[in-house]
Enzyme design. Structure first.
Site, PDB file in Angstrom:
ATOM      1  CG  ASP A  11      44.496 -17.785 -18.626  1.00  0.00           C
ATOM      2  OD1 ASP A  11      43.778 -17.006 -19.493  1.00  0.00           O
ATOM      3  OD2 ASP A  11      45.201 -17.182 -17.885  1.00  0.00           O
TER       4      ASP A  11
ATOM      5  CB  THR B 262      47.839 -13.988 -22.111  1.00  0.00           C
ATOM      6  OG1 THR B 262      46.969 -15.461 -22.085  1.00  0.00           O
ATOM      7  CG2 THR B 262      47.290 -13.132 -21.470  1.00  0.00           C
ATOM      8  CB  THR B 263      47.823 -18.321 -25.456  1.00  0.00           C
ATOM      9  OG1 THR B 263      47.684 -18.854 -24.107  1.00  0.00           O
ATOM     10  CG2 THR B 263      48.590 -19.452 -26.200  1.00  0.00           C
TER      11      THR B 263
ATOM     12  CG  ASP C  44      40.575 -15.290 -19.847  1.00  0.00           C
ATOM     13  OD1 ASP C  44      41.310 -14.489 -19.158  1.00  0.00           O
ATOM     14  OD2 ASP C  44      41.151 -16.210 -19.982  1.00  0.00           O
TER      15      ASP C  44
END
Length: 542
Positions: A64, A97-98, A389
């Site tokens: 994550d 987010t990545t 998530d």
């Protein structure tokens, strides 16, 4: 520094490090790209995990992006700003987010190459702003509408989010729990995942034993064997202070001349404490949760009043109980009233020998608990992040009602629209818009690379197939380019739009910096041992 005659004039504090012009810009771009390269290998269903060990030896194993960047001790100011991009993405969309961080690094990498050819950063800033608006417009037109009652599509959204995580083998079961939880806490089309869903972890069993509980589950039991294990129409008191005998002042002195006086003193202590407990009983409470110590002497009175009582309840559990039942956290028992009590339809310890209590049925709240089970603490921690998530992406689709095809399909759609748009723009902004398109395509490239596929072949196939199949994306299992909607691989529109906005804004901020001042770290002055403050008392040196 400037000079007047032979005298130097310092405009900037000489103790600060100053970097200007292209050097400052290059340094900031390099730090942002370094952060992006760290998380890039975690992108996609086949992304790798990162293991982080803190100074206490605690291990965090995850792919994550938000968790990885949060656990890292990043010092460079620009790199910290990229971490803020991940936090914003997590807060606004719950996932992606990545992608946001990798896209930020890609935008800056493309910008750096244009700057080296003579394009001014101001031109890039304008071009990136134009490209952002066009990309968002393209995504909104590309999105597919989803009905709230379409449970199958919501489960596919959860599937896509869970795929690639450590709990992937149980993704069907976990996806069902996610959708069940969202439907259970829904309130007039809105969902409050952070408040209405509680994550409880229990080491033991396996991931398939994870369950959704209607209400709250806490790892506590009744403190006395004769206390009731089931209370209906529970009136709940939340005591956020010690229930112990009052202590005399540290400086107090007690003169006792006989054993009878000592006995009378002890009896008075008990009477005062009994009166304190009676205040709780008189409110009509039949359940007491105490966050701190509770004297065994108090248990006798709670038992006699046929009440359920437990102690040392975690602070986070007390907060959830307060929110769900409506009970106030009482820190002064002398002031407790019936208005401070909360309500639940049922408080039950299902198994007399099990350290677990359920609180169910609330008036205003819709609190649900996901009881996570796994073979180790690392497993349960990882599943908790997976749920965080997945729940947020399902929430996004439930509230917005829009999705886009996954597998890189939306990125290819945006890139092609941007290249077509760039051709219609005059001036050097055209170069920036084309660079933005190339940066967007770095996401499907990274996914393909993490799957072990050739990135050039993948992008060529995606571009070619996208001309005839608008939803064409990469099948990470086979490497083929197929229709993502038919395959059921979809993403929330909110995740994609927020990633573009976050990445673009961060890149623009970095490109606008051409001067950087940084204070140098100052070492502590050495002090002789005999001058240490700990070697002095109030009158002089010891």
């Amino acid at each position: 520094m400037a000079g007047y005659g032979n005298q130097p004039i310092y405009i900037v504090d000489p103790s600060k490090e100053r970097t200007t012009g292209k050097d400052a810009l290059s340094m900031n771009i390099a730090s942002a790209k370094a952060v992006a390269s760290i998380v890039k290998t975690t992108l996609g269903p086949k992304g790798m995990d990162k293991m982080m060990v803190n100074i206490m030896g605690d291990i965090t194993l995850t792919n994550d992006g938000a968790t990885i960047l949060e656990e890292m001790e990043i010092e460079h100011p620009t790199a910290r700003m990229i971490v803020e991009v991940a936090k914003t993405q997590e807060k606004m969309a719950g996932d992606g987010t990545t992608s946001a961080v990798v896209m930020t690094g890609a935008l800056l990498d493309k910008a750096q190459k244009l700057i080296e050819t003579g394009v001014h950063p101001t031109v890039l800033v304008k071009g990136y702003a134009m490209a952002t608006q066009k990309a968002l417009e393209t995504l909104n037109n590309y999105a597919v509408t989803v009905e709230k009652i379409d449970r199958d599509m919501l489960e596919k959204i959860a599937h896509t989010s869970i795929t690639g995580k450590a709990s992937e083998m149980a993704r069907g079961h976990l996806a069902q729990i996610c959708v069940d939880a969202i439907y259970a806490i829904e309130n007039e089309g809105k969902v409050n995942v952070d408040k209405d869903i509680v994550m409880a972890k229990e080491v033991g069993g396996n991931i398939d034993d994870t369950e959704l509980i209607n209400g709250i589950s806490i790892r506590k039991e009744a403190l006395h064997n004769e206390m009731p294990r089931r209370i209906e129409n529970a009136k709940i008191a939340l005591i956020d202070t010690d229930l112990v005998f009052a202590k005399t002042n540290t400086n107090s002195k007690l003169h006792v001349d006989s054993a009878e006086q000592l006995f009378d003193f002890k009896e008075q202590e008990k009477a005062n404490f009994r009166a304190l407990i009676q205040k709780i009983i008189d409110t009509g409470a039949n359940v007491v949760f105490c966050s701190k110590k509770m004297e065994d002497y108090a248990l006798h009175f709670f038992k006699e009043a046929n009440m359920y009582a437990t102690r040392r309840v975690k602070d986070e559990d007390m907060e959830v109980l307060s929110y769900s039942t409506g009970a106030a956290l009482v820190r002064n028992v002398n002031e407790i009233t019936a208005d401070d009590l909360g309500y639940a339809e049922l408080v039950e310890q299902e198994d007399e020998h099990e350290e677990k209590t359920y609180i169910k049925g609330f008036k205003d709240a819709r609190t649900m608990t996901i009881l996570i089970k796994g073979g180790s603490e690392h497993v349960t921690d990882n599943i908790e992040r997976v749920f965080d998530d997945a729940l947020h992406v399902v929430k996004s689709v439930y509230e917005d009602g829009t999705i886009v095809p996954g597998g890189g399909a939306s990125e290819i759609e945006v890139a092609q629209a941007l290249r077509k748009y760039a051709a219609s723009v005059e001036g050097r902004e055209q170069l920036a818009i084309s660079a933005f398109a190339d940066a967007v395509e770095e996401l499907p490239k990274a996914i393909a690379e993490n799957c072990g596929f050739d990135t050039i072949d993948t992008i060529i196939n995606l571009r070619a197939k996208h001309g005839t199949v608008k939803n064409a994306g990469l099948d990470v299992e086979t490497g083929d380019v197929i229709d993502m909607l038919e395959k059921g691989i979809v993403d929330p529109l909110r995740v994609k739009t927020q990633a573009i906005k976050s990445a673009s804004e961060a890149a623009i901020i970095v490109l606008r910096v051409d001067d950087m001042l940084r204070a140098r770290e100052q070492a502590m002055m050495d002090v002789k041992p005999e001058h240490n403050v700990h070697n002095y008392d109030a009158t002089g040196m010891l």
